[in-house]
Design an enzyme around this catalytic site. Structure first.
Site, PDB file in Angstrom:
ATOM      1  N   ASP A 303       5.867   3.697   8.877  1.00 21.58           N
ATOM      2  CA  ASP A 303       5.271   2.870   7.831  1.00 21.58           C
ATOM      3  C   ASP A 303       6.333   2.509   6.801  1.00 21.58           C
ATOM      4  O   ASP A 303       6.572   3.265   5.877  1.00 21.58           O
ATOM      5  CB  ASP A 303       4.118   3.626   7.191  1.00 21.58           C
ATOM      6  CG  ASP A 303       3.319   2.765   6.224  1.00 21.58           C
ATOM      7  OD1 ASP A 303       3.543   1.539   6.185  1.00 21.58           O
ATOM      8  OD2 ASP A 303       2.484   3.322   5.508  1.00 21.58           O
ATOM      9  N   GLU A 337       4.799  -3.338  -0.803  1.00 24.19           N
ATOM     10  CA  GLU A 337       3.444  -3.420  -0.272  1.00 24.19           C
ATOM     11  C   GLU A 337       2.632  -2.201  -0.706  1.00 24.19           C
ATOM     12  O   GLU A 337       1.472  -2.321  -1.102  1.00 24.19           O
ATOM     13  CB  GLU A 337       3.494  -3.501   1.260  1.00 24.19           C
ATOM     14  CG  GLU A 337       2.143  -3.782   1.925  1.00 24.19           C
ATOM     15  CD  GLU A 337       1.404  -2.520   2.372  1.00 24.19           C
ATOM     16  OE1 GLU A 337       0.288  -2.647   2.877  1.00 24.19           O
ATOM     17  OE2 GLU A 337       1.938  -1.408   2.176  1.00 24.19           O
ATOM     18  N   ASP A 365       2.343  -3.658  10.882  1.00 20.55           N
ATOM     19  CA  ASP A 365       2.277  -2.532   9.943  1.00 20.55           C
ATOM     20  C   ASP A 365       1.329  -1.462  10.474  1.00 20.55           C
ATOM     21  O   ASP A 365       0.449  -0.994   9.769  1.00 20.55           O
ATOM     22  CB  ASP A 365       1.820  -3.047   8.566  1.00 20.55           C
ATOM     23  CG  ASP A 365       1.889  -1.969   7.486  1.00 20.55           C
ATOM     24  OD1 ASP A 365       2.556  -0.945   7.704  1.00 20.55           O
ATOM     25  OD2 ASP A 365       1.278  -2.167   6.422  1.00 20.55           O
TER      26      ASP A 365
END
Lengths: 480, 480
Positions: A303, A337, A365
């Site tokens: 991630d 993000e 993602d």
């Protein structure tokens, strides 16, 4: 599934008088062949896709890219000490694969974790394996203590009498379901986002949640509501069970927590943009995105180092094929993000004037496991393109799903402005074992999965950039 | 297995003219019955054992005792802030079950962990999930850094050229096998005990080991050699894999570690002794032991709160039967086993003059899973007693093992002085998932296992205390 494509290739090639195609790997003669008039467009498309997919299957580059990011930069929280190094890495990596690169400045939220400690004191004393939620407020330089009130859900917290919560620490103990499609995370993440605010509204002094994760071992961070009223931390499943057990048997538990977290002034960061300029329609953009920032734990390998690697490798495969597609293929690695889509929102605002030129957007993602499905959202004119793309993804083991695409986090603003989106849905059954934990590290990468997903993004980006078809505009979805 | 006992009971009872015995549960008439001459000794023994085992199976007390210790005291490292509270708990708990209690002062090692941090810096930067080994030296108030040299075993470390180790950090990455009988721990624990000393001898600045544990999630502490030359820490399996992966791919990793550990002056503690005085041979002692101290992480629930609960509950069951056995049943909760058997050695030294009066010793220090086997060590005269005891343990699912008993850690000195020992071997397949970790907490207790093991200790202690048989002396075992 793979066989049917080869049969189709064979049949088409046989009709054109060519010798039967050999299965794998294939070189890339077909784009020149179509220019020279010796192959039909249909055969050329199939050949080109097979060549991309074959090249992806043989390429270690996606894995190498994640490894490079995790070893050369590592964890890279927005605004933190590695933010600039991550941007520099992104620039040189995008340049290295043959893209034209620029950066776009973004102001990003800047939150710092500081030292943390969470423990049961008094009866059943033990340290708890815990981590502050991303963006939590700190405890103001000194520990907070409180008796624990356990609830199984946010709804149960809402139903509590405030008199029973005042001065206490609320413990929301809601286990997350393990699912392939991420539904468990969607169900669970509200607790993380809302618990500190809701608990604070009731007069609690802090909120403790069971981690939104599928392992039992590690505490998972992740954003909570900014400026939530009270501090929030997540416990490992193990520690949540230990606390629950204590409350179930002793009817009492007291927690002391100290969080050094603090919010700083917004920091300077950037979205990093790499273009493979289209050979015929350079102003029309097929956009692939991932986010460059991570949380401050682990290495941000899955991630979203994985997503960065997937979209970079997909663009590299297309660039390496030798002739750019008609439309521009753009890769954007977004800033910030995690703390609230700062990069994605800034990108949408900056590019609002030309939003009509965005053909489609796709974000990666979801870790490194293989994609099992694809779904679409666009105008009615896109249907034939979706059909063609779905047919080319099928040999990778990717099925067309009935549900509508929703786009990744960084593309929410673009979707609301009508940009079509494609969701390649990766298997997330294992993803939330390490997501937002210290274990989000290189050794949890699935190399075979990475190659397959990169192949899928390359396939989708190339096909949608090579077609002249108008994908229309995404309808405005009113979420209930 | 159970059936054969009932057949024997039935047959014996039938011979005596009594009505057939009903299976379970049984009251406890038999000791009075034998005194009154209405039952044979054989039937009385069987009845008494069945009554003890039935009572154990129905009793929540062992679980309650662990819960009381973990919630009222918690982690209780030798010499630490909870040492006195643990002794007070032990005194009142032993008194509450009907034993005559005294304490015996012991000077115990006193080591303090302090703050710890271990991380990869430079390429592949990430925090490592680590814990200082018990008794490690600290890093002297400032961090130590070094490039990492990985070896798969202590033997490989010994084979390294010192020139390749000087100034480096040695990483011994030896996974532990999961086994029922603890063999994996016996194989693996040498790494923990020796690595810092051996690494220091080669000129390394620190040693990092893969935890001696069977989970991947948590770092496991546990004692290393005192006054080892350099600091030693254990990594979780996850972090060990991440470090290995980095070294395998980047050929380089650098670690920074800071340990606030320090040794203090020996502290005052005590062994806590509880006696059920024998009705005929009060000076002959059947000894059950467990250790009261724990490491400073988790709650010491399995290690060795469980053992304390097992031997206390076994004594309680015997005391509750209403008539003490012929010999004295003694429970000792030992101080400071973890940092080096300080309590056990002090006990053996203090009681050396009467060591000939110790009939047998049994320690419980293997968690809460059921016992699957029993093994013995005594003189030749003990064989009939071992046969009788094995027959009474069989209905609990406990088989007689061929190997010789070795006695628990606290009884090593007594064994070398000839005291016979019985080992009740519990299933340790899951024990080393939590052993010496923050997860050694109440919620990992196996309540059914605890009851079965308490039944087994009660059976063994009662039978060996009720018999007049001489178990002889344990032979001196020369370990190779």
């Amino acid at each position: 599934m793979r066989l049917s494509i080869f049969v189709a290739v064979f049949a088409a090639a046989a009709c054109a008088g060519a010798p039967p195609a050999s299965p794998l790997p294939r070189a890339l003669p077909s784009l020149e062949a179509i220019d020279a008039g010796v192959a039909t467009p249909r055969v050329a498309e199939v050949d080109a896709v097979l060549a991309l997919q074959s090249a992806a299957a043989a390429s270690p580059r996606a894995e190498e890219i994640v490894r490079s990011l995790t070893t050369e930069v590592g964890a890279r929280i927005a605004g933190g000490p590695k933010d600039a190094a991550a941007i520099a890495w992104a620039k040189r990596t995008l340049e290295n694969v043959g893209l034209k690169v620029h950066t776009e400045a973004v102001k990003v939220p800047h939150w710092e974790r500081g030292d943390e400690s969470v423990e049961i004191i008094g009866g059943g004393a033990q340290k708890l394996h815990a981590i502050g939620l991303g963006g939590t407020v700190g405890t103001g330089g000194k520990p907070i203590e409180g008796d624990v009130v356990e609830v199984p859900s946010l709804a149960a917290l809402s139903a509590l009498d405030a008199a029973k919560v005042r001065g206490k620490i609320v413990f929301v103990n809601a286990p997350m379901r393990r699912t392939r499609d991420g539904a468990g995370y969607a169900e669970g993440v509200g607790v993380r986002f809302e618990a500190p605010e809701r608990a604070g509204e009731k007069g609690a002094v802090a909120a403790v949640i069971r981690s939104v994760g599928t392992d039992r071992a590690m505490p998972h961070t992740g954003s909570t509501r900014r400026k939530a009223k009270v501090p929030g931390v997540a416990l490992s499943g193990e520690s949540a069970d230990a606390l629950h057990d204590l409350l179930a048997t002793q009817k009492h538990a007291r927690i002391k927590l100290a969080l050094g977290a603090r919010w700083l002034l917004p920091a300077d960061s950037a979205n990093v943009v790499g273009d493979l300029i289209g050979r015929e329609r350079p102003d029309e953009i097929v956009l692939m995105g991932a986010h460059l920032d991570s949380w401050d734990v682990g290495q941000g390998a899955l991630d979203d180092g994985a997503g960065c690697a997937i979209v970079i490798e997909a663009a590299r495969l297309i660039a390496a094929a030798g002739r750019p597609p008609k439309r521009t293929v753009r890769v954007v690695l977004f800033a910030a993000e995690e703390p609230g889509i700062a990069g994605g929102d800034a990108y949408a605002a900056l590019h609002a004037p030309e939003v009509g030129k965005y053909v489609v957007a796709m974000e990666a993602d979801s870790g490194t496991s293989k994609a099992y499905g694809v779904r679409f959202l666009g105008g009615p004119s896109a249907d034939a393109s979706w059909d063609a793309l779905a047919a080319r993804l099928a040999p990778l083991g990717i099925a067309r799903l009935d549900s509508r695409a929703s786009g990744g986090g960084d593309f929410q603003e673009l979707v609301t402005r009508g940009v079509p989106v494609v969701d390649l849905r990766q298997d997330e059954a294992l993803y939330f074992d390490v997501h937002h934990t210290e274990n989000d590290t290189m050794d949890h990468i699935d190399p075979a999965g990475l190659r397959q997903v990169a192949a899928a993004y390359a396939t989708a980006a190339w096909m949608l950039a090579e077609t002249d078809a108008d994908l229309g505009r995404a309808p405005v979805i009113k979420e209930k």
